[in-house]
Design an enzyme around this catalytic site. Structure first.
Site, short mmCIF file in Angstrom:
data_model
loop_
_atom_site.label_atom_id
_atom_site.label_comp_id
_atom_site.label_asym_id
_atom_site.label_seq_id
_atom_site.Cartn_x
_atom_site.Cartn_y
_atom_site.Cartn_z
N TYR A 1 -1.37 -0.25 10.52
CA TYR A 1 -1.41 -0.69 9.12
C TYR A 1 -0.17 -0.19 8.37
O TYR A 1 0.48 -0.96 7.64
CB TYR A 1 -2.68 -0.18 8.46
CG TYR A 1 -2.87 -0.68 7.04
CD1 TYR A 1 -3.23 -2.00 6.81
CD2 TYR A 1 -2.70 0.17 5.95
CE1 TYR A 1 -3.41 -2.47 5.51
CE2 TYR A 1 -2.88 -0.29 4.65
CZ TYR A 1 -3.24 -1.61 4.44
OH TYR A 1 -3.40 -2.07 3.16
N SER B 1 0.84 -1.20 0.00
CA SER B 1 0.00 0.00 0.00
C SER B 1 0.87 1.24 0.00
O SER B 1 1.96 1.25 0.58
CB SER B 1 -0.90 0.01 1.24
OG SER B 1 -1.52 1.26 1.42
#
Length: 244
Positions: free
Chosen positions: A157, A144
């Protein structure tokens, strides 16, 4: 013949989103898909779609990615049944909510790290030997942009994705002299459940459907030379090149 006929592909996070799109695309290209996800019912729905598409079933593995011993057992089962693994697509992950770093409980932190980071180490540990038994083992690991651009409340995250990128790059260097190649893939913004969790007010119809990344994953998996790039591959750049 399809481009991936006879190849064995393991896909994590296969029941929804990008993992599901990868599983369908790989099956459609001829691979036998071993689909890993937590939810049995969603895996069965995926299997129905694969059967409609190809006439052949997938292998369904209901498992939480935090179950490292289960991943070891899966590696043994694939070795016994297929004798190799040609393609690994690691799409499984969790957002784990958006929290100030100081407010996360140790239990919550440990769970996010287990699912997003430790699982990748366990997959590499369990499946590198099987990938080496393929003529052209290929590992495609989803990452990501938040790993490069961390922001408030995304601590768990972002940290796990940054760690994942470092881990995969180290591994890619270690296997450079083998027939196995590993690549990081950044899908950018897509219409997934995780995206909806992070941005609940966003109109999902404005986002790219995960099915659009399927052909890119097949293209990466089908490479039989040693040309997979070491830098993160971005879906947006690939899509722009297709249009051009």
């Amino acid at each position: 013949m399809s481009v991936l006929d006879g190849r064995i592909a393991l896909v994590t996070g296969a029941s929804r989103g990008i993992g599901r799109a990868a599983a369908l695309a790989l099956a459609g290209a001829g691979a036998h898909v071993v689909a890993v996800a937590r939810t049995q019912g969603a895996l069965e729905e995926l299997d129905d779609e694969i059967r409609k598409l190809t006439g052949a079933p997938a292998t369904l593995v209901p498992m939480d990615l935090g179950n490292g011993d289960g991943l070891d057992q899966l590696g043994l089962a694939i070795h016994q049944r297929h004798g190799k693994l040609d393609i690994l697509v690691h799409a499984g992950a969790m957002l784990g909510g958006l929290w100030p770093v100081a407010h996360m409980s140790p239990t919550h932190w440990d769970h996010v790290v287990s699912v997003n980071l430790t699982s990748a180490y366990r997959l590499i540990r369990s499946f590198e030997p099987l990938l080496r038994l393929s003529e052209a083992g290929r590992a495609i690991v989803l990452t990501s942009g938040v790993a490069e651009r961390p922001r408030a409340f995304w601590g768990a995250y972002a940290a796990t994705k940054a760690g994942l990128e470092a881990l995969v790059r180290c591994w890619a260097d270690e296997i450079e002299s083998t027939n196995v190649r590993a690549v990081l893939l950044d899908p950018n913004v897509m219409r997934t459940r995780m995206r909806a969790e992070a941005f609940p007010g966003e109109d999902p119809e404005t986002l790219v459907d995960p099915s659009e990344i399927g052909p890119m994953i097949v293209e990466l998996a089908a490479k039989t030379d040693l040309s997979l790039p070491k830098e993160t591959v971005k879906f947006s750049a690939w899509k722009a090149a297709q249009v051009a």
